[in-house]
Write a protein that holds these residues in place. Structure first.
Motif, short mmCIF file in Angstrom:
data_model
loop_
_atom_site.label_atom_id
_atom_site.label_comp_id
_atom_site.label_asym_id
_atom_site.label_seq_id
_atom_site.Cartn_x
_atom_site.Cartn_y
_atom_site.Cartn_z
N CYS A 10 12.81 5.31 -2.87
CA CYS A 10 13.36 5.57 -4.11
C CYS A 10 13.38 3.89 -4.65
O CYS A 10 13.77 3.01 -3.99
CB CYS A 10 14.69 5.90 -4.22
SG CYS A 10 15.27 6.34 -6.05
N ASP A 16 19.01 2.32 -7.35
CA ASP A 16 19.79 2.08 -6.60
C ASP A 16 21.11 2.65 -6.93
O ASP A 16 22.28 1.97 -7.25
CB ASP A 16 20.01 0.44 -6.52
CG ASP A 16 20.68 -0.23 -5.07
OD1 ASP A 16 20.28 0.69 -4.20
OD2 ASP A 16 21.35 -1.32 -5.20
N CYS A 25 24.34 7.20 -3.72
CA CYS A 25 23.35 7.97 -2.80
C CYS A 25 22.64 7.34 -1.67
O CYS A 25 22.81 5.95 -1.38
CB CYS A 25 22.24 8.01 -3.93
SG CYS A 25 20.70 8.81 -3.28
N ARG A 28 19.31 5.10 -1.79
CA ARG A 28 19.20 4.23 -2.82
C ARG A 28 18.28 3.02 -2.02
O ARG A 28 18.48 2.74 -0.87
CB ARG A 28 20.55 3.50 -3.08
CG ARG A 28 21.52 3.03 -1.81
CD ARG A 28 23.06 2.77 -2.41
NE ARG A 28 23.66 1.99 -1.30
CZ ARG A 28 24.85 1.38 -1.43
NH1 ARG A 28 25.36 1.52 -2.56
NH2 ARG A 28 25.36 0.95 -0.41
N ILE A 38 12.62 8.54 -6.26
CA ILE A 38 11.51 7.79 -7.27
C ILE A 38 10.61 7.12 -6.67
O ILE A 38 11.04 6.03 -6.04
CB ILE A 38 12.20 7.30 -8.35
CG1 ILE A 38 13.07 8.58 -9.20
CG2 ILE A 38 11.26 7.03 -9.53
CD1 ILE A 38 14.01 8.23 -10.34
N LYS A 92 20.00 4.31 -14.34
CA LYS A 92 19.79 5.40 -14.96
C LYS A 92 20.74 5.20 -16.22
O LYS A 92 21.55 4.39 -16.41
CB LYS A 92 20.37 6.72 -14.42
CG LYS A 92 19.55 7.15 -13.23
CD LYS A 92 19.92 8.03 -12.75
CE LYS A 92 19.12 8.73 -11.30
NZ LYS A 92 20.10 9.62 -10.54
S1 SF4 Z 1 20.04 9.18 -6.93
FE1 SF4 Z 1 18.10 9.79 -7.27
S2 SF4 Z 1 17.30 8.10 -8.47
FE2 SF4 Z 1 19.31 7.44 -7.70
S3 SF4 Z 1 18.77 6.33 -5.77
FE3 SF4 Z 1 19.21 8.34 -5.22
S4 SF4 Z 1 17.24 9.45 -5.11
FE4 SF4 Z 1 17.10 7.36 -6.20
#
Ligand code: SF4
Lengths: 450, 257
Positions: free
Chosen positions: A72, A75, A79, A82, A119, A189
């Motif tokens: 991904c 960050d 998560c 990240r 991602i 985001k």
């Molecule tokens: S929540 Fe999704 S976008 Fe955010 S770090 Fe985790 S996998 Fe990546």
């Protein structure tokens, strides 16, 4: 499209890594879509949904829930995947996902696939990989089972659009109820990148409905609707804020479901709360109960909670809690009340309300009949009359009813916090009538909601 | 008035044929009792009549039920008749009689004042629940010849109720569902209808061993189920409540025998 496959891992290893990374997404339902098989491939979909197994946390396993990749570029602080975390990374190929889905499905292990992803490179590239995978499943493997995919925030609308025509459900997780929380914990985001695809899917579904009216064989677009998830307890938002956001998602974005996920502490971070008592399961449970009341019982968030009373009662489920605060609307006469009002009586659910309406067409109902219909009388008896009579002589008085309702131990799906709920129960009003229930609900809100 | 006790075979045909006879013989329906099989307490002052199943008569009853009460109630009645409860015959009989007499049709099951209909409703709910459980909990294994094979040990006789669901789901697969308790196989040859195998044919039925790939996919699924659980939320009581032990013994991920 070029996509370098990491060849250094076996399917087994990838499955372990990418299941582990997907497990915090709570959506696992397969309901809401009915589709028979065209006699040409494999699979169908059943409206009621089917649970295939239950994991050791008691949650239903219905879909092969995996990430396509746990790489991904973002960050997000809550998560595991990240960018700043040093963890083993892996990516499936579309063919590997197809094999797993087909082989699991034909053994009746699963109802379908739930494919999410970290991602990789950029949002559009990632969405394209998801598209390719479901395209293969539908057209090469002729798979007619349930498919749920994530729409990746920031991906090109065209890719989201064409994916929507292949899947039953799409979801974009809002995760944090306020824009402020999102900025702090998911800096890459924004509300905009999340809400834009949500709006796109909503419009796509609405437009598709019109097309289906005109041409019965038009391809279906996300026919099981879209859903989203909110994390509970990672930020300071109260229940009222969470429920209001959920209500907004239902009303303004026509979401099918909002899921609530008790925050599990996977990362140490100064911006995240420490949760020594484990994930806030009771709070999550109350939110699901309230969500249910909004979707099926005609309640609004503002009826259940308010600025002055922004959190749910620990001791009473939201419906009972509402009822004892609105005693002026009770008791309700079972042989006359309309469906909407019946639904508001604690101890009467959707099924029993329907059966009451049916049965009373033919005969006057008494308490015996209500019992047979499946009404939980020990909860309902304070709020109803049959032919003008109450079941016992009871007082229509808030404290009295609350005390009695909490005697009837609520069936919860878990032993609340194993420790904390028990402790609270020890000094609850049942054993110590001198403590006023309102005081208690203030104390424990702080204890439990930290 | 003397009671008439109709002894019928434990099958759809058996019980529906007896229903047919009650009407054909113009018996007094309030003094008829359905009994399944010979066993049961012999009553004094009662006449016992054994009714042999006849397919045509049963089919007439089935089409009446569907016409007067609809497909849904018919499915519920099939569920009632799959129940292991010995009183199911009487419960179904009273339900049909009431529905036809009162013209309640598809609403007959909401009749809460008649105890036998209550009973019938309960039976249907119970069996429906087991059917729905098995839609999910049944596990197929791939055999050497590519066929899928599932073993079940249900409380009620649901194997024929399960088969249509799987036939719709896997039209191109050859599969077999095996009720080990009642010794029944239901076979589904690809693209064809289902066949029920019992008795002598059951004993003669041979199955090949599991395919080479089978172990591999079983191991993958076990690993998946293990990994998907969130340790911080472990709740074995809830798991057991949702997934009763009697199903677990046939499921790979629960360490089947
Ligand atoms: S929540 Fe999704 S976008 Fe955010 S770090 Fe985790 S996998 Fe990546």
């Amino acid at each position: 499209m070029e996509y370098k496959i990491c060849e250094d891992k076996t399917i087994e290893e990838k499955l372990t890594i990418l299941t582990d990374a997907a497990k915090y997404d709570v959506a696992c339902t397969s309901s809401g879509v009915e589709r028979s098989n065209g006699k040409a491939g494999m699979g169908n979909a059943v409206k009621a949904g089917i649970c295939h197994s239950f994991s050791s946390d008691g949650r239903c396993i219905s879909l092969l829930k995996i990430l396509f990749t746990n790489e991904c570029i973002y960050d997000c602080k809550y998560c595991l995947n990240r960018r700043s975390n040093d963890i083993v990374r892996a990516s499936f190929t579309p063919d590997e996902v197809c094999t797993l889905t087909m082989e699991f499905y034909r053994r009746n292990y699963i109802e379908g696939l739930f494919l999410s992803s970290g991602i990789l490179y950029n949002p559009t590239f990632t969405m394209e990989l998801i598209y390719q995978t479901v395209y293969k499943l539908r057209t090469v493997h002729h798979f007619y089972g349930y498919i749920h995919v994530k729409a990746i925030p920031g991906a090109a609308p065209e890719v989201i659009q064409k994916t929507g025509f292949l899947v039953d459900r799409m979801s974009i997780n809002l995760e944090l109820p306020t824009a402020e929380g999102l900025n702090r914990l998911a800096p890459n985001k924004s509300r905009k990148t999340i809400l834009a695809p949500m709006r796109q899917i909503q419009n796509g579904i609405a437009q598709n409905k019109n097309e289906l009216v005109l041409y019965r064989n038009a391809p279906q677009f996300v026919s099981g609707g879209q859903s989203s998830q909110l994390i509970v307890g990672a930020t300071a938002e109260n229940d009222f804020q969470i429920m209001s956001v959920a209500e907004g998602l239902y009303q303004k974005f026509d979401l099918k479901r909002v899921f609530y996920s008790a925050y599990v502490q996977v990362n140490q971070d100064k911006d995240l709360p420490a949760l020594p008592g484990g994930p806030p399961l009771l709070r999550e449970h109350r939110l699901y109960q309230a969500d249910f009341l909004m979707r099926y019982y005609g309640f609004r968030a503002g009826e259940l909670l308010s600025e002055e009373r922004p959190n749910f009662n620990v001791f009473l489920d939201p419906k009972a809690d509402w009822a004892v605060r609105h005693l002026e609307q009770f008791p309700v006469e079972i042989n006359r009340a309309d469906y909407k009002m019946l639904l508001r009586v604690p101890g009467i659910g959707v099924k029993s309300a329907r059966r009451i309406i049916q049965a009373r067409k033919r005969t006057r109902l008494g308490f015996e009949e209500l019992k047979k219909i499946g009404v939980v009388l020990k909860r309902a008896l304070y709020f109803i009359t049959c032919e003008g009579k109450m079941m016992y002589r009871t007082k229509l008085e808030e404290d009295y009813i609350v005390r009695n309702l909490t005697y009837v131990k609520e069936k919860l799906p878990f032993e609340v916090g194993s420790v904390r709920y028990e402790q609270l129960n020890l000094f609850d009003m049942a054993s110590d009538p001198s403590i006023h229930y309102k005081q208690i609900s203030q104390i424990d809100t702080k204890v439990l909601y930290g | 008035m003397e009671e008439k006790i109709l002894i019928c075979e434990d099958s759809l045909e058996g019980i529906f044929t007896a229903v047919y006879q009650v009407y054909a013989w113009k018996l007094d329906k309030d003094h008829v009792v359905f009994q399944i099989g010979e066993e049961g307490n012999l009553r004094l002052f009662a006449e016992y009549i054994t009714v042999a199943p006849e397919v045509e008569k049963a089919e007439k009853v089935i089409s009446t039920i569907i016409r007067k009460m609809g497909e849904e109630v018919y499915w519920d009645i099939c569920c009632m008749l799959a129940s292991r409860d010995p009183e199911k015959g009487q419960a179904v009989f009273r339900t049909i009689v009431t529905a036809l007499k009162t013209g309640q049709g598809r609403e007959v099951l909401s009749n809460v004042k008649e105890p036998y209909i209550q009973k019938a409703f309960e039976l249907a709910r119970n069996v429906n629940c087991e059917v729905h459980h098995l839609y999910g909990f049944l596990r197929f294994a791939e055999l050497e010849n590519g066929m899928l094979y599932a073993k079940i040990g249900p409380k009620n006789n649901v194997v024929t109720l399960l088969a249509p669901h799987f036939a719709d789901r896997f039209p191109l697969e050859n599969f077999v569902i095996h009720d080990v308790v009642r010794r029944i196989f239901v076979l589904h040859p690809a693209k064809k209808g289902c066949i029920v195998v019992t008795g002598r044919e059951y004993d003669a039925f041979q199955l090949p061993g599991e395919s080479e790939e089978e172990m591999y996919f079983q191991a993958l699924f076990v690993e998946f189920c293990h990994t998907i659980a969130i340790k911080e939320r472990e709740n074995l009581t809830l798991q057991r409540n949702m997934l009763p032990l009697r199903f677990q013994e046939f499921m790979v991920e629960m360490g089947k025998k």
